[in-house]
Design a protein around this motif. Structure first.
Motif, PDB file in Angstrom:
ATOM      1  N   ILE A  28     -22.199  18.668  42.545  1.00 47.94           N
ATOM      2  CA  ILE A  28     -23.090  19.414  41.654  1.00 47.94           C
ATOM      3  C   ILE A  28     -24.415  19.655  42.376  1.00 47.94           C
ATOM      4  N   ASP A  29     -24.867  20.876  42.369  1.00 47.64           N
ATOM      5  CA  ASP A  29     -26.055  21.269  43.127  1.00 47.64           C
ATOM      6  C   ASP A  29     -27.166  21.698  42.169  1.00 47.64           C
ATOM      7  N   TYR A  30     -27.888  20.726  41.638  1.00 52.80           N
ATOM      8  CA  TYR A  30     -29.041  20.990  40.791  1.00 52.80           C
ATOM      9  C   TYR A  30     -30.313  20.646  41.548  1.00 52.80           C
ATOM     10  N   GLU A  31     -31.411  21.278  41.156  1.00 58.27           N
ATOM     11  CA  GLU A  31     -32.703  20.926  41.749  1.00 58.27           C
ATOM     12  C   GLU A  31     -33.034  19.469  41.439  1.00 58.27           C
ATOM     13  N   ARG A  32     -33.607  18.789  42.419  1.00 63.41           N
ATOM     14  CA  ARG A  32     -34.025  17.389  42.304  1.00 63.41           C
ATOM     15  C   ARG A  32     -32.858  16.421  42.099  1.00 63.41           C
ATOM     16  N   MET A  33     -31.629  16.896  42.364  1.00 61.97           N
ATOM     17  CA  MET A  33     -30.463  16.018  42.260  1.00 61.97           C
ATOM     18  C   MET A  33     -29.939  15.743  43.667  1.00 61.97           C
ATOM     19  N   GLU A  34     -30.054  14.500  44.108  1.00 67.13           N
ATOM     20  CA  GLU A  34     -29.691  14.155  45.467  1.00 67.13           C
ATOM     21  C   GLU A  34     -28.174  14.066  45.631  1.00 67.13           C
ATOM     22  N   PRO A  35     -27.667  14.396  46.816  1.00 67.71           N
ATOM     23  CA  PRO A  35     -26.235  14.228  47.075  1.00 67.71           C
ATOM     24  C   PRO A  35     -25.844  12.751  47.001  1.00 67.71           C
ATOM     25  N   GLU A  36     -24.618  12.495  46.636  1.00 66.17           N
ATOM     26  CA  GLU A  36     -24.128  11.126  46.502  1.00 66.17           C
ATOM     27  C   GLU A  36     -24.277  10.354  47.813  1.00 66.17           C
ATOM     28  N   GLY A  37     -23.995  11.021  48.941  1.00 68.05           N
ATOM     29  CA  GLY A  37     -24.100  10.346  50.233  1.00 68.05           C
ATOM     30  C   GLY A  37     -25.516   9.872  50.521  1.00 68.05           C
ATOM     31  N   ALA A  38     -26.509  10.681  50.160  1.00 66.16           N
ATOM     32  CA  ALA A  38     -27.904  10.298  50.381  1.00 66.16           C
ATOM     33  C   ALA A  38     -28.274   9.086  49.537  1.00 66.16           C
ATOM     34  N   ILE A  39     -27.757   9.041  48.305  1.00 63.19           N
ATOM     35  CA  ILE A  39     -28.040   7.902  47.421  1.00 63.19           C
ATOM     36  C   ILE A  39     -27.401   6.634  47.988  1.00 63.19           C
ATOM     37  N   LEU A  40     -26.162   6.730  48.454  1.00 67.82           N
ATOM     38  CA  LEU A  40     -25.496   5.567  49.044  1.00 67.82           C
ATOM     39  C   LEU A  40     -26.266   5.062  50.266  1.00 67.82           C
ATOM     40  N   GLY A  41     -26.776   6.000  51.067  1.00 64.80           N
ATOM     41  CA  GLY A  41     -27.559   5.604  52.234  1.00 64.80           C
ATOM     42  C   GLY A  41     -28.787   4.798  51.852  1.00 64.80           C
ATOM     43  N   LYS A  42     -29.473   5.203  50.788  1.00 63.07           N
ATOM     44  CA  LYS A  42     -30.656   4.478  50.326  1.00 63.07           C
ATOM     45  C   LYS A  42     -30.284   3.089  49.800  1.00 63.07           C
ATOM     46  N   LEU A  43     -29.185   3.013  49.063  1.00 65.01           N
ATOM     47  CA  LEU A  43     -28.746   1.719  48.538  1.00 65.01           C
ATOM     48  C   LEU A  43     -28.348   0.775  49.671  1.00 65.01           C
ATOM     49  N   ASN A  44     -27.683   1.305  50.698  1.00 68.40           N
ATOM     50  CA  ASN A  44     -27.340   0.489  51.861  1.00 68.40           C
ATOM     51  C   ASN A  44     -28.589  -0.023  52.550  1.00 68.40           C
ATOM     52  N   ALA A  45     -29.602   0.859  52.679  1.00 70.12           N
ATOM     53  CA  ALA A  45     -30.838   0.470  53.357  1.00 70.12           C
ATOM     54  C   ALA A  45     -31.565  -0.637  52.603  1.00 70.12           C
ATOM     55  N   GLU A  46     -31.400  -0.684  51.280  1.00 72.39           N
ATOM     56  CA  GLU A  46     -32.030  -1.722  50.462  1.00 72.39           C
ATOM     57  C   GLU A  46     -31.225  -3.013  50.465  1.00 72.39           C
ATOM     58  N   GLY A  47     -30.044  -2.982  51.076  1.00 71.73           N
ATOM     59  CA  GLY A  47     -29.226  -4.186  51.163  1.00 71.73           C
ATOM     60  C   GLY A  47     -28.508  -4.564  49.888  1.00 71.73           C
ATOM     61  N   LEU A  48     -28.295  -3.606  48.987  1.00 65.48           N
ATOM     62  CA  LEU A  48     -27.605  -3.909  47.736  1.00 65.48           C
ATOM     63  C   LEU A  48     -26.140  -4.237  48.004  1.00 65.48           C
ATOM     64  N   VAL A  49     -25.624  -5.226  47.298  1.00 66.04           N
ATOM     65  CA  VAL A  49     -24.230  -5.636  47.460  1.00 66.04           C
ATOM     66  C   VAL A  49     -23.337  -4.817  46.532  1.00 66.04           C
ATOM     67  N   ASN A  50     -22.042  -4.874  46.816  1.00 67.83           N
ATOM     68  CA  ASN A  50     -21.030  -4.172  46.012  1.00 67.83           C
ATOM     69  C   ASN A  50     -21.260  -2.664  45.973  1.00 67.83           C
ATOM     70  N   VAL A  51     -21.793  -2.126  47.064  1.00 68.27           N
ATOM     71  CA  VAL A  51     -22.002  -0.695  47.198  1.00 68.27           C
ATOM     72  C   VAL A  51     -21.226  -0.231  48.438  1.00 68.27           C
ATOM     73  N   PRO A  52     -20.492   0.865  48.355  1.00 65.50           N
ATOM     74  CA  PRO A  52     -19.749   1.331  49.531  1.00 65.50           C
ATOM     75  C   PRO A  52     -20.680   1.537  50.733  1.00 65.50           C
ATOM     76  N   THR A  53     -20.184   1.210  51.907  1.00 57.51           N
ATOM     77  CA  THR A  53     -20.953   1.407  53.145  1.00 57.51           C
ATOM     78  C   THR A  53     -20.817   2.860  53.582  1.00 57.51           C
ATOM     79  N   LEU A  54     -21.934   3.547  53.666  1.00 58.61           N
ATOM     80  CA  LEU A  54     -21.914   4.955  54.055  1.00 58.61           C
ATOM     81  C   LEU A  54     -21.627   5.096  55.542  1.00 58.61           C
ATOM     82  N   VAL A  55     -20.663   5.932  55.885  1.00 54.56           N
ATOM     83  CA  VAL A  55     -20.366   6.252  57.288  1.00 54.56           C
ATOM     84  C   VAL A  55     -21.075   7.543  57.665  1.00 54.56           C
ATOM     85  N   CYS A  56     -20.837   8.601  56.907  1.00 58.14           N
ATOM     86  CA  CYS A  56     -21.518   9.884  57.110  1.00 58.14           C
ATOM     87  C   CYS A  56     -21.258  10.744  55.882  1.00 58.14           C
TER      88      CYS A  56
END
Length: 214
Positions: free
Chosen positions: A155-183
């Motif tokens: 879904i491409d709405y203004e101010r709505m981030e892609p799922e991959g970008a959100i996963l990348g941020k969660l990985n960077a914060e070290g949250l557990v039980n979150v899929p590891t983003l490859v690309c």
């Protein structure tokens, strides 16, 4: 037709005005594969292709495969630095369905492109007008590992981030039980057209879902 909806012409009598139908077919014959809706970022593999044979080899159960029980993947007793779980290889083996095509697909990885090998999806959404989500156990040709590949029209709405970008941020914060983003990324900037037509013909009304390939 695209994942956002369907666009149709005004009805016309092609018996009374056959030249209109002829012109439509002529115009379609001039379109490129991309304009006809073919995703040229995916290359179909044939049985004599090296990657096709590699997938058959990767589907064979290996003696070092790990059971689905808990394991410490950092422990020194592991016999390989690239462990594969039994259930992962089994799912990949299921994807080697002889009645289903296999593909070499591209996924953006920053400014580069990463290649994955896929067979039959483990999951795919039903319906013509939807995100068309599919999930694959795929082989990453760069890291030589099995990964989970999600393919969807996001879904491409203004101010709505892609799922991959959100996963990348969660990985960077070290949250557990979150899929590891490859690309992640939009495949060759593919984008549906229906929302543009809707907006042009329905000025002032909310624009329906606008999708771009993930």
């Amino acid at each position: 037709w695209d994942r956002s909806g369907t666009i149709v012409t005004h009805a016309f009598d092609y018996v009374a005005t056959p030249y209109l139908l002829c012109e439509i077919l002529w115009r379609m014959s001039l379109l490129s594969e991309e304009q006809l809706g073919v995703d040229t970022s995916a290359t179909r593999l044939r049985p004599d292709d090296t990657d096709y044979k590699l997938m058959d080899f990767l589907a064979v159960e290996a003696p070092n495969d790990l059971s689905s029980e808990g394991h410490d993947l950092t422990a020194g007793e592991l016999k390989t630095d690239r462990p594969v779980f039994v259930h992962v290889r089994a799912k990949f083996r299921e994807a080697m369905d002889s009645n289903w095509p296999r593909y070499r697909v591209e996924v953006p990885d920053g400014n580069a492109t990463r290649i994955f090998l896929i067979g039959k999806p483990s999951f795919y959404a039903q319906g013509m007008a939807c995100r068309g989500t599919k999930g694959y156990v795929a082989w990453d040709t760069r890291t030589k590992r099995f990964v989970w590949l999600k393919d969807a029209w996001r879904i491409d709405y203004e101010r709505m981030e892609p799922e991959g970008a959100i996963l990348g941020k969660l990985n960077a914060e070290g949250l557990v039980n979150v899929p590891t983003l490859v690309c992640h990324g939009d495949i060759r900037n593919q984008k549906t057209r229906t929302p543009d037509i809707w907006e042009a013909q329905q000025p002032g009304l909310p624009t329906p879902i606008s999708d771009a390939a993930l």
